[in-house]
Design an enzyme around this catalytic site. Structure first.
Site, short mmCIF file in Angstrom:
data_model
loop_
_atom_site.label_atom_id
_atom_site.label_comp_id
_atom_site.label_asym_id
_atom_site.label_seq_id
_atom_site.Cartn_x
_atom_site.Cartn_y
_atom_site.Cartn_z
N ARG A 186 0.89 -1.18 -0.04
CA ARG A 186 0.12 0.02 0.05
C ARG A 186 0.93 1.21 -0.07
NH1 ARG A 186 -2.30 -1.15 6.16
NH2 ARG A 186 -0.43 -0.91 7.05
N SER A 251 5.34 -2.31 -18.10
CA SER A 251 4.32 -1.18 -17.78
C SER A 251 3.13 -1.65 -16.98
CB SER A 251 3.91 -0.55 -19.07
OG SER A 251 2.67 0.11 -19.19
N HIS A 254 3.87 -1.82 -13.27
CA HIS A 254 4.09 -0.39 -12.77
C HIS A 254 2.80 -0.01 -12.60
CE1 HIS A 254 5.99 3.82 -13.18
NE2 HIS A 254 5.59 3.58 -11.87
N ARG A 286 -3.40 9.68 -11.94
CA ARG A 286 -2.23 8.78 -12.59
C ARG A 286 -2.96 8.07 -13.81
NH1 ARG A 286 1.79 6.70 -9.35
NH2 ARG A 286 1.61 7.50 -7.13
N CYS A 393 12.79 1.73 -0.04
CA CYS A 393 11.85 1.55 0.89
C CYS A 393 11.45 0.04 0.96
CB CYS A 393 10.42 2.25 0.45
SG CYS A 393 8.94 1.53 1.02
N CYS A 396 8.14 -1.50 -0.31
CA CYS A 396 8.31 -1.39 -1.59
C CYS A 396 9.26 -2.51 -2.35
CB CYS A 396 8.55 -0.17 -2.11
SG CYS A 396 7.87 1.22 -1.19
#
Ligand SMILES: *[C@@H]1O[C@H](CO)[C@@H](O)[C@H](O)[C@H]1NC(C)=O
Ligand SMILES: *[C@@H]1O[C@H](CO)[C@@H](O)[C@H](O)[C@H]1NC(C)=O
Ligand SMILES: *[C@@H]1O[C@H](CO)[C@@H](O)[C@H](O)[C@H]1NC(C)=O
Ligand SMILES: *[C@@H]1O[C@H](CO)[C@@H](O)[C@H](O)[C@H]1NC(C)=O
Length: 467
Positions: A186, A251, A254, A286, A393, A396
């Protein structure tokens, strides 16, 4: 815009993504919606994928992900970035080295305000981001003693299996088990130059992009003008199928990650209690065709494409698991049997879904060319998985590594069709093999995509309500 017109011509009217994007409301301009009917490079109708995912796959894969076998993933989050020195500019790990002292962050900001996003970036904002990201990006490494003991047993079992494929660095002392259920993917606040650099090096240096294309592939990069889109899509159309597929997979990955961040956004934090939920503004930012200059819907199509690729891989690998001696070992016989039943049930569903990408057309050129292309493809992908060690991070990085390993496993399966067909019926250690890590990554990565497609429906509803 010849490629776009071509796509419009191919699109059967009123099918697929076109309808969905129309339903998303007026923010999707109808013109754009018309241009996005059918997924290129495979015969697919998006509406059927949505239904199939919502009613069949999603509920089952959710259940499967909760089982012990699939919820613990072993990962090394301490591997250094092989490509550049951590620049550390709010690369989160460096918050410790270059401390962002709490005393410096104004109390009003610490308590969390909902208008954070509109604030201009300045030092205070950076400190705040850094602190927040540091906290939200941290891994919760809580594991019960019981599980820890079980892991020793699992490792012993895994070792007794003769695995023929390359093992990760699972044996490194830095590799640790992480409970995925305690660490949902998240919003973490991880952004800025470090995040930008990771995606930028993936798109610009690892997606077969020639120097002659000036337009940045990285959607985060600022666009340089109105009409460089044309040369970009001409370039993409002109690529051989394999390279185009590669770009679409990246893509799609992502997009999926971004969708999770939008759907599990930190909406507010009062008295240290975070509230997570859908952030429609972020979603529009986005994916809206106008705000993204038409890119949003194209990117969403890549998510569906990636979903189909992994779906295809699952249906192809079924025979490997259908053999009676392949178990999902956790030591609990009953639980293991149930997990396997559930998994085989999902495989049956994937096989029943007719519209898959046909990977036979990939690497089907003249033998020598095809082989070197396949190798190039593999190396590029491997490189991308190494770039994941540069993600600043931890949370992530965890999900980035898991999802690239999952996709890597899917590709391995797709290119091992013959080996899977020729598996000996009674010999566990011969032929095509998957490690527990690969299996866990494969299922969880696909689970992420399934969730993304479900979340897309949720956003559709939310957008209808906000209008
Ligand atoms: C930084 O942001 C804070 C809070 O929004 C604001 O009060 C301050 O004036 C800004 N400082 C600079 C140098 O822009
Ligand atoms: C980690 O998860 C456990 C179990 O939900 C919870 O009790 C604990 O507070 C969490 N730790 C952190 C640092 O969030
Ligand atoms: C878990 O194991 C550690 C060390 O072996 C011990 O100190 C701790 O009390 C145990 N915790 C529980 C809940 O059993
Ligand atoms: C791997 O990625 C790095 C970072 O983007 C890049 O510099 C390098 O050229 C890539 N290597 C290969 C073999 O593609």
């Amino acid at each position: 815009m010849s490629s776009a017109r071509g796509a419009a011509r191919r699109a059967a009217p009123g099918t697929g993504l076109a309808v969905h994007l129309l339903l998303l409301g007026s923010i999707w301009s109808p013109v754009e919606a018309q241009l996005t009917g059918v997924l290129d490079d495979c015969l697919c109708d998006i509406e059927s994928i949505d239904d199939f995912n919502t009613y069949k796959i999603f509920p089952k894969i959710q259940k499967l992900q909760e089982r012990d076998y699939f919820r613990y993933y072993k990962v090394n989050l301490k591997r250094p970035c092989p490509f550049w020195a951590d620049d550390g500019h709010c690369s989160i790990r460096d918050c410790h080295v270059e401390p962002c002292p709490e005393s410096k962050v104004p109390i009003g900001i610490k308590a969390g305000s909902s208008n954070k996003y509109s604030k201009r970036a300045n030092n205070t904002k950076e400190l705040e981001d850094c602190e927040q990201a540091n906290k939200l990006g941290a891994i919760n490494s809580t594991l019960s003693n019981q599980s820890k003991e079980a892991f020793i047993d699992w490792a012993r079992y895994d070792d007794s299996q003769d695995h023929f494929c390359e093992l990760d660095d699972e044996r490194s002392p830095d590799a640790q088990y992480v409970d995925l259920l305690l660490n949902p993917e998240r919003y973490t606040g991880y952004k800025g130059p470090s995040a930008w650099r990771v995606w930028n090096s993936i798109y610009e240096e690892n997606c077969f992009k020639p120097r002659s294309v000036y337009r940045p592939l990285n959607p985060l990069a600022p666009s340089r003008g109105e009409d460089d889109g044309e040369s970009f899509y001409t370039w993409l159309e002109g690529l051989c199928l394999e390279k185009r597929v590669f770009y679409k997979l990246i893509s799609g990955l992502h997009v999926s990650i971004n969708l999770h961040l939008c759907a599990n956004y930190l909406l507010e934090e009062t008295w240290g209690k975070p509230r997570w939920g859908h952030n429609v503004k972020e979603f529009i930012h986005r994916f809206d065709p106008i705000e993204t200059k038409g890119e949003g819907p194209r990117r969403l199509k890549n998510l569906y494409f990636l979903y189909l690729i992994e779906l295809r891989a699952l249906s192809k690998v079924a025979p490997y698991f259908e053999r009676s001696f392949v178990d999902l070992y956790t030591g609990n016989v009953q639980e293991d049997a149930e997990s396997k039943t559930l998994l085989l049930d999902i495989f049956r569903d994937t096989k029943s879904f007719p519209m898959h990408f046909d990977e036979k057309s990939m690497f089907a050129g003249d033998k020598k060319g095809a082989k070197s292309l396949k190798e190039e493809f593999r190396l590029h992908f491997k490189n991308i998985s190494r770039i994941m060690d540069c993600v600043g991070c931890d949370k992530c990085r965890l999900w980035g590594k898991l999802q690239t390993q999952g996709l890597g496993t899917a590709l391995k399966i797709l290119f091992s069709e013959k080996e899977i067909q020729n598996l000996p019926e009674n010999s566990p250690s011969k032929g095509f093999q998957l490690t527990r890590q690969e299996i866990v990554a494969l299922i969880n990565a696909f689970g992420r995509l399934s969730t993304s497609i479900k979340e897309l429906q949720n956003f559709k509803l939310l957008l209808q309500h906000t209008r």
